[in-house]
Motif scaffolding. Structure first.
Motif, short mmCIF file in Angstrom:
data_model
loop_
_atom_site.label_atom_id
_atom_site.label_comp_id
_atom_site.label_asym_id
_atom_site.label_seq_id
_atom_site.Cartn_x
_atom_site.Cartn_y
_atom_site.Cartn_z
N TYR A 188 0.80 -1.22 0.00
CA TYR A 188 0.00 0.00 0.00
C TYR A 188 0.84 1.27 0.00
N GLN A 189 2.09 1.20 0.45
CA GLN A 189 2.94 2.38 0.47
C GLN A 189 3.50 2.73 -0.91
N GLN A 190 3.30 1.83 -1.86
CA GLN A 190 3.78 2.05 -3.22
C GLN A 190 2.59 2.23 -4.16
N LYS A 191 2.88 2.56 -5.41
CA LYS A 191 1.83 2.65 -6.41
C LYS A 191 1.36 1.24 -6.76
N ILE A 192 0.04 1.02 -6.72
CA ILE A 192 -0.53 -0.29 -7.04
C ILE A 192 -1.42 -0.15 -8.26
N ASN A 214 -8.06 3.14 -1.11
CA ASN A 214 -8.02 4.45 -0.46
C ASN A 214 -8.45 4.36 1.00
N GLN A 215 -9.49 3.56 1.28
CA GLN A 215 -9.93 3.40 2.66
C GLN A 215 -8.82 2.77 3.51
N TYR A 216 -8.14 1.79 2.93
CA TYR A 216 -7.05 1.14 3.67
C TYR A 216 -5.93 2.13 3.95
N ARG A 217 -5.56 2.89 2.92
CA ARG A 217 -4.48 3.87 3.09
C ARG A 217 -4.84 4.95 4.11
N ILE A 218 -6.10 5.39 4.10
CA ILE A 218 -6.53 6.39 5.06
C ILE A 218 -6.51 5.83 6.48
N SER A 219 -6.89 4.56 6.64
CA SER A 219 -6.83 3.95 7.98
C SER A 219 -5.40 3.91 8.49
N GLN A 220 -4.45 3.65 7.59
CA GLN A 220 -3.04 3.65 7.98
C GLN A 220 -2.57 5.07 8.28
N ALA A 221 -3.06 6.04 7.51
CA ALA A 221 -2.69 7.44 7.75
C ALA A 221 -3.19 7.91 9.10
N LYS A 222 -4.41 7.49 9.47
CA LYS A 222 -4.94 7.85 10.77
C LYS A 222 -4.06 7.29 11.89
N ARG A 223 -3.60 6.08 11.69
CA ARG A 223 -2.71 5.47 12.69
C ARG A 223 -1.43 6.29 12.84
N SER A 254 2.54 11.48 6.70
CA SER A 254 1.51 10.44 6.72
C SER A 254 0.96 10.20 5.32
N CYS A 255 0.78 11.27 4.57
CA CYS A 255 0.28 11.17 3.21
C CYS A 255 1.18 10.29 2.35
N TYR A 256 2.45 10.63 2.27
CA TYR A 256 3.34 9.93 1.36
C TYR A 256 3.74 8.54 1.85
N GLU A 257 3.77 8.35 3.17
CA GLU A 257 4.09 7.03 3.71
C GLU A 257 2.97 6.02 3.46
N CYS A 258 1.79 6.51 3.17
CA CYS A 258 0.65 5.61 2.93
C CYS A 258 0.35 5.44 1.45
N GLY A 259 1.24 5.91 0.59
CA GLY A 259 1.10 5.63 -0.83
C GLY A 259 0.40 6.68 -1.66
N PHE A 260 -0.01 7.79 -1.05
CA PHE A 260 -0.62 8.87 -1.83
C PHE A 260 0.49 9.68 -2.51
N GLU A 261 0.25 10.05 -3.75
CA GLU A 261 1.26 10.78 -4.51
C GLU A 261 1.01 12.28 -4.53
N SER A 262 -0.13 12.71 -4.00
CA SER A 262 -0.51 14.12 -4.00
C SER A 262 -1.12 14.48 -2.66
N LEU A 263 -0.62 15.55 -2.04
CA LEU A 263 -1.14 15.98 -0.75
C LEU A 263 -2.58 16.48 -0.88
N ASN A 265 -5.80 14.92 1.08
CA ASN A 265 -6.71 15.71 1.91
C ASN A 265 -8.16 15.51 1.49
N ARG A 266 -8.42 15.50 0.17
CA ARG A 266 -9.78 15.30 -0.33
C ARG A 266 -10.30 13.91 0.03
N THR A 267 -9.44 12.91 -0.16
CA THR A 267 -9.84 11.53 0.12
C THR A 267 -10.07 11.32 1.61
N PHE A 268 -9.20 11.88 2.43
CA PHE A 268 -9.33 11.77 3.89
C PHE A 268 -10.68 12.34 4.33
#
Length: 283
Positions: free
Chosen positions: A191-195, A228-237, A248-257, A261-264
């Protein structure tokens, strides 16, 4: 209501996985997993939803849940300052230890009963709850001994209620469970990489469009939506652990801040800054 198969990455060879004070009260996490689960929560009034059983608990709850029984996180919607301990037991431990050692036959019977779902009350709930709260302080060997003691107490207790009239059977076939497990394990590992959807589809021996139809039918969500839900759950952690929003954004695999923010906000109904401030008092 759709269900998720929860996959655990075995980062140790331990037969147990302890979650000390996990916070999932903002999530509706209806899920199942092969591991047996002993959960204790106190300082909360909430919903006990295990398999087909739905009831309320007051102040505290101690429940033993069998392998692959769907259940809702016990802290869903809780607003009070609660404490929670979740102990997962590898199914192989039951088969190799409890069933093979005569002295542990009572515990083996308890594990068979867990397929009904078991809610404990009275002195048993109080004593075992107190012991579970101390598990995180112990060494691995001490945890092993203490878990045996805890299950000895539960196995000898008559202060319990079976949550179903017969053992609960998960409607997912073993083949379906294995396919979902493979997908979720891949997400957990990458999940931390592009899938790319195509690479996950290949795991299931499906083309991209067939995989998307299958995943939507099986989970009630699109693959990208689930990822996205999985990545956001990891970002919350990470945010709760003190990480800043950008990290938190980039460590969870998102490429754009901005996309993060919109997805969160779409998933949690608040932005990352407000979430972090509300839970930690810091930005």
């Amino acid at each position: 209501m759709k269900i998720q198969l929860e996959t655990f990455s075995p980062n140790t060879k331990s037969s147990f996985r302890l979650l000390h004070n996990p916070r999932l009260n903002d999530l509706f996490f209806w899920h199942f997993h092969p591991e047996f689960e002993l959960v204790y929560i106190e300082g909360a009034n909430g919903t006990r939803h295990v398999g087909d059983h739905i009831s309320s608990y007051t102040s505290s709850d101690l429940v033993f849940i069998g392998s692959n029984i769907p259940h809702l996180n016990f802290d869903h919607g809780v607003k009070t300052d609660y404490k929670k301990e979740v102990l997962h037991i590898n199914p192989s431990f039951k088969n190799k230890v409890f069933q093979e050692i005569p002295e542990l036959s009572g515990i083996s019977t308890l594990f068979e009963k867990s397929q009904y779902g078991i809610a404990f009350h009275g002195k048993t709930k109080k004593v075992v709850g107190s012991r579970l709260k101390e598990l995180h302080k112990l060494s691995p060997f001490e945890v092993f001994l203490e878990v045996l003691h805890i299950f000895e107490i539960l196995g000898n207790s008559n202060e319990y209620q079976l949550l179903h009239d017969k053992p609960f059977t998960n409607s997912y076939s073993k083949k379906e469970q294995e396919r979902l497990r493979k997908i979720y394990a891949y997400i957990d590992e990458h999940y931390q990489q592009k899938i790319e959807v195509s690479e996950v589809a290949e795991l299931c021996n499906l083309n991209k469009s067939a995989f998307c139809r299958y995943f939507k039918k099986a989970t009630g969500n699109t693959f990208i939506g689930f990822l996205n839900q999985y990545r956001i759950s990891q970002a919350k952690r990470l945010l709760l652990l003190g990480k800043n929003i950008s990290a938190s954004c980039y460590e969870c695999g998102f490429e754009s801040l901005s996309y993060f923010n919109r997805t969160f906000k779409k998933i949690t109904q608040e932005n990352p800054r407000d979430f972090k401030k509300r839970h930690t008092g810091k930005v």
